[in-house]
Scaffold this active site. Structure first.
Site, PDB file in Angstrom:
ATOM      1  N   ASN A 292      35.786  40.067  38.353  1.00 14.33           N
ATOM      2  CA  ASN A 292      34.790  39.877  39.415  1.00 14.33           C
ATOM      3  C   ASN A 292      34.145  38.507  39.282  1.00 14.33           C
ATOM      4  O   ASN A 292      34.019  37.965  38.171  1.00 14.33           O
ATOM      5  CB  ASN A 292      33.673  40.922  39.312  1.00 14.33           C
TER       6      ASN A 292
ATOM      7  N   ARG B 181      38.782  46.796  40.599  1.00 17.33           N
ATOM      8  CA  ARG B 181      39.487  46.238  39.439  1.00 17.33           C
ATOM      9  C   ARG B 181      40.365  47.281  38.752  1.00 17.33           C
ATOM     10  O   ARG B 181      41.536  46.992  38.450  1.00 17.33           O
ATOM     11  CB  ARG B 181      38.481  45.627  38.456  1.00 17.33           C
TER      12      ARG B 181
END
Length: 780
Positions: free
Chosen positions: A41, A23
C-alpha cells in the site's frame, strides 16, 4: 516462479483498494498464476511488481479487475515494464509513506528491486473504504461456543468490519487506525500473517484476549457487573432507554413494541414525531414489519446495511408512536456482532435512532456522549475502540427497482463519485445549511462526506469543521477552490468565506442540485433541470424552490418556475404550514375566501397573517415547491404545524389514495420565464375540502396535477430549446409518488430522464453539484 523468458511489470491499482482485503487477494492471485514479486500500500493505492511468463502476467493483471474482492472498486490499473530480478516468491511488503520532500518511498528500497520514488503529483490518493456489515463467517464464529471469538462483539475480517470510522490516515495500515491502541495477541498475529487465512492483513483484527472491551454503564456512569449484552437486554425489556455505541457513534434504543418506552424516548430526545428506524433481527423478521420487494431486500441484506424505507405492514409488531403519520417504516438489520448479539438475545425488533438531541450531531466521543445523553439514556452499552469519524446510519428507498439514497453516510461514505471531467485544482464544496454534507475533490474523484445534519448549532458546526480537515488529510486535498451556496446566512457559506488563500466560487442552490444529478450520470449538459425543494436563495433575491432551468455545469438560465407567493412570517411559515395556506388562499380568493376548517382552526391569527402577506411585512416571496406542499397539506387538514423539516409534505404523500385517478388542472402563464400557476392547485384543493372530499383523494389529485403541470412546462421548454434530456433533483423528488408521475409523464413525451440513485436528491447531495460547477468554471 520466474525463469527463462520471464518478464517483470510494475503495476499500480487505484480506487477503493485499501481496507478491502486487496493485498491478500493479490497474493492469492499471484499464487494461482505462478508469478513472483510483491504488493504493498501507499497513499495512492496499491503498488505491485510481478514477474513471470507473459501469458501468466497477462492473466494476473486481468484478474486484478475481474476477480477483485467484493468490497473493492478498481478505478484504474496501469502497467509498465521493468527489468526482471529473478525472485522466487510473492509477498506483502511494508507500506510506502509520505516523506518530507514530497515523494512516497518504501522502507528498504533495495529490497523492492530498486522501485523508484513516486512523486505526489504522479498519483491520486487512495480511497478509504466505507464500513461494512458483519460477514457470514464472522457471524458464525460469534455464535459458535467452540470458537475463541464466541460472543465477541468486535469480530471482523478482510471482508467486513470498521473502516472509515476508525481510519486516521493513509495508507490503510493498523498504525493508521484507532486499532493502533490494541496490540495483537499471538493468535491474532498468526491469522494476520497467514496468507491462507481470511484475516490475512485485516487491520482491525482482534479477539477477547487483545481487542476492545464491552461494558455496561448505569446512568451514573458506573460499570455494571455481569454480561454487558445481557444487562442491556434486561434494561430494554424493562422499558428503559439504552445508549449503544456503534460503528460511527452512539444510538438510542428501546423495544419497538413498547409504546411507553417509545414515548419516553421521544420526550427525552425532544423528537415529537419524526419517524424512528427499527432494527429487525433478520430478513424474516423485517418482512413482518414492512413489505419488501426483491430490490429492497437486497439493499437490506447487503454489506452496506442501510435503513431501508418500505411500506409498513398493517399488523407490524411496533408501537404506533414509532412512525406516527407515516405509511412507510425504516427498517435495518444488524451490522456489527454487537447488534447481532443483542438482536439474538431479544428476538424482537428494537428502535435504533441517533444518539443525540434534536438538531444536534450524533454523539461519538465517549465523554461527550455520557454528558450529552445523560438525561436521555437510562444506561449505556459502551466499548473502548475510539471512533475517528462520526457516521450516522444511511437511509435509502427503492424507485423502479433501483436504489434511491436519501441519506448517504455509514456504509456509503467516503466512497468516491467518479466524474468524467478533471478537477483542474483541488476543490472543497461546503454544501448547504440543512442535511449538510461537504465534498472534497481532485483528479476525477469527488469524495462526498457522511451526513452531518443541519448546521444550526455550535456542535454541528464544530463537527463539520473537524470533518473537513479530516477529509483533506485522508485524501491529500489542499483546497485551492472553495465552493459555497449564495445564501449569506448559511453557516457553510460563512465557513467558506473564512478560508484564506483560496478562490471562492458561489453556486446558486438549484443550479447545484441539477449539477449534482448531472455529475452522478456523467452528463455535462445542457439539459432541462427541474429542481424542486424547500428553499434556496435565487439570483433575484427571492427564495426559489420550484425551478425549471436550462443548465450545464458552467451556467444556467431560469426558464420556468412555480408561481411566487409571500411567506408570511418568513421562517415561521416553514414551521407553521397553515400560514402558507393563508397566503395561497388569499392569493386565489382575495377578500372572499371559502369557509374552510384550516381558517377556522386559526381564526384569531388568520387576519394578521393575511395582512402580513399582502403588505410584504416579513413575508419574502417564494416559488418553493416544498411550501406549496405545506399549503395543500394544511388546506386538506393533514398538518398545520410541523416538528421537523418536510413533515407536512411527507404526511401528504402518505395520505395519497392510490386508486384516485383525477388530477387538478394548473395553467401555464406565458412569459419569460414561464410560470406554473400553482394557485390553481390550491384553489382546486380548497373546493374539494369545501365539498367534503376525502384527504386521500385530495392528496392524489394534487400530486397528479402538479406532475402534469411540470411535464407540460418541460414540453414547452423542450420545444423552444430542442433539448430532450431532463434532470430531476431537489428534496421534493424524494417523494416517489410525485417522482413516478413526473418520470412517467416525461417518458410519454419521449424525454430522457435522469434521476438520482447514488447521491441524495435533497440537500445531502448539493455539495457534489457545487464541486463540479466550481471545477467547470475553473476549467474555463
Amino acid at each position: 516462479m520466474s525463469g527463462t523468458g520471464a518478464r517483470r511489470i510494475r503495476v499500480r491499482v487505484e480506487g477503493l483498494v485499501q481496507g478491502v482485503g486487496f493485498r491478500p487477494f493479490v497474493c492469492g492471485l499471484a499464487g494461482a498464476h505462478g508469478v513472483s514479486g510483491f504488493v504493498g500500500n501507499d497513499p495512492g493505492g496499491v503498488f505491485i511488481e510481478a514477474e513471470g511468463e507473459s501469458a501468466r502476467l497477462e492473466a494476473f493483471t486481468a484478474g486484478l479487475t475481474a476477480q477483485a474482492p467484493p468490497l473493492a472498486l478498481v478505478e484504474r490499473v496501469s502497467v509498465e515494464p521493468v527489468e526482471p530480478v529473478g525472485e522466487s516468491d510473492f509477498r506483502i511488503v511494508p507500506s510506502r509513506r509520505a516523506t518530507g520532500d514530497g515523494t512516497w518511498r518504501a522502507p528498504g528500497g533495495d529490497l523492492l528491486g530498486g522501485a523508484r520514488a513516486f512523486s505526489v503529483g504522479d498519483l491520486s490518493v487512495a480511497s478509504v473504504s466505507p464500513d461494512a456489515g458483519t460477514c457470514a463467517a464472522c457471524l458464525r464464529e460469534s455464535r459458535d461456543p467452540g470458537d475463541r471469538r464466541y460472543r465477541y462483539p468486535f469480530a471482523n475480517c478482510t471482508g467486513c468490519g470498521p473502516r472509515f470510522t476508525i481510519v486516521t490516515g493513509v495508507p490503510y495500515d493498523r498504525c493508521a487506525t484507532t486499532m493502533a491502541d490494541f496490540e495483537m495477541c499471538g493468535a491474532c498475529a498468526r491469522e494476520y500473517g497467514d496468507p491462507g487465512d481470511r484475516r490475512f492483513h485485516a487491520q482491525p483484527v482482534c479477539c477477547p484476549a487483545c481487542g476492545p472491551v464491552l461494558r455496561a454503564l448505569g446512568a451514573d456512569g458506573r460499570v455494571e457487573a455481569g454480561d454487558p449484552v445481557e444487562t442491556a437486554a434486561r434494561w430494554l425489556e424493562a422499558g428503559r432507554v439504552v445508549a449503544i455505541k456503534g460503528l460511527g457513534g452512539y444510538h438510542l434504543a428501546v423495544l419497538a413494541a413498547d409504546g411507553p418506552a417509545v414515548a419516553a424516548l421521544r420526550a427525552r430526545k425532544r423528537r415529537e414525531s419524526r419517524p424512528f428506524a427499527v432494527l429487525a433481527p433478520d430478513a424474516a423478521a423485517a418482512r413482518t414489519l414492512v413489505h419488501l420487494d426483491p430490490a429492497a431486500e437486497r439493499l437490506l441484506t447487503g454489506t452496506r446495511r442501510p435503513i431501508v424505507l418500505a411500506p409498513r405492514r398493517g399488523d407490524a409488531p411496533v408501537a404506533d408512536a414509532v412512525a406516527p403519520g407515516a405509511r412507510d417504516l425504516g427498517v435495518m438489520l444488524p451490522y456489527t456482532p454487537l447488534h447481532h448479539l443483542l438482536a439474538d438475545r431479544l428476538a424482537a425488533p428494537y428502535v435504533l435512532t441517533s444518539g443525540n438531541l434534536t438538531d444536534e450531531p450524533i454523539a461519538y466521543r465517549d465523554e461527550e456522549a455520557l454528558r450529552r445523553l445523560a438525561g436521555v439514556a437510562d444506561g449505556f452499552l459502551v466499548h473502548d475502540r475510539r471512533i475517528e469519524a462520526p457516521a450516522d446510519d444511511s437511509l435509502v428507498r427503492v424507485f423502479r427497482g433501483r436504489e434511491l439514497v436519501l441519506r448517504r453516510s455509514r456504509g456509503y461514505a467516503p466512497a468516491p463519485v467518479g466524474v468524467p471531467w478533471p478537477f483542474p485544482r483541488p476543490v472543497l464544496a461546503c454544501g448547504a445549511q440543512l442535511k449538510n454534507t461537504f465534498c472534497v475533490a481532485r483528479g476525477t474523484q469527488a469524495f462526498l462526506s457522511q451526513h452531518l445534519g443541519d448546521l444550526e448549532s455550535h456542535e454541528t458546526l464544530r463537527c463539520f469543521a473537524e470533518s473537513v480537515e479530516h477529509f483533506c488529510r485522508l485524501f491529500g486535498v489542499r483546497p485551492a477552490v472553495v465552493a459555497h451556496d449564495l445564501h449569506p446566512e448559511y453557516l457553510s457559506t460563512a465557513y467558506a468565506r473564512d478560508r484564506e488563500g483560496v478562490d471562492l466560487i458561489g453556486v446558486q442552490h438549484h443550479h447545484a442540485h441539477v449539477a449534482s444529478c448531472l455529475a452522478e450520470h456523467g452528463h455535462g449538459g445542457p439539459v432541462i433541470g427541474v429542481a424542486f425543494d424547500g428553499l434556496g436563495l435565487g439570483e433575484d433575491g427571492t427564495l426559489w424552490g420550484g425551478e425549471v432551468l436550462v443548465a450545464d455545469l458552467v451556467s444556467y438560465r431560469r426558464v420556468a418556475h412555480l408561481e411566487t407567493v409571500p411567506m408570511p412570517g418568513g421562517a415561521a411559515a416553514v414551521r407553521q404550514p397553515w400560514r402558507m395556506a393563508a397566503a395561497w388562499l388569499d392569493r386565489v380568493h382575495g377578500d372572499a375566501p371559502p369557509c374552510l376548517p384550516v381558517a377556522e382552526r386559526h381564526r384569531e391569527q388568520w387576519p394578521v397573517v393575511v395582512r402580513m402577506a399582502r403588505t410584504g411585512l416579513n413575508s419574502p416571496l417564494t416559488s418553493s415547491a416544498g411550501r406549496l406542499f405545506d399549503a395543500v397539506a394544511a388546506v386538506a387538514g393533514v398538518r398545520d404545524v410541523i416538528s421537523y423539516e418536510g413533515q407536512a409534505a411527507a404526511e401528504l404523500e402518505a395520505r395519497v389514495d392510490p386508486g384516485e385517478q383525477g388530477a387538478y388542472p394548473a395553467r401555464l402563464i406565458e412569459g419569460e420565464p414561464l410560470v406554473i400557476a400553482a394557485g390553481d392547485l390550491v384553489r382546486a384543493a380548497a373546493e374539494d375540502v369545501a365539498a367534503g372530499t376525502d384527504a386521500g383523494r385530495i392528496a392524489a389529485r394534487f400530486h397528479r396535477g402538479l406532475a402534469a403541470a411540470v411535464v407540460r412546462a418541460v414540453r414547452v421548454v423542450g420545444e423552444g430549446t430542442g433539448l430532450r434530456t431532463v434532470a430531476l433533483s431537489g428534496g421534493v423528488f424524494q417523494n416517489t409518488v410525485l417522482l413516478e408521475a413526473v418520470v412517467s409523464g416525461l417518458e410519454r413525451e419521449r424525454f430522457q430522464v435522469l434521476v438520482h440513485s447514488r447521491v441524495p436528491p435533497g440537500d445531502g447531495g448539493i455539495a457534489l453539484g457545487q464541486a463540479v460547477v466550481a471545477a467547470a468554471n475553473d476549467r474555463r
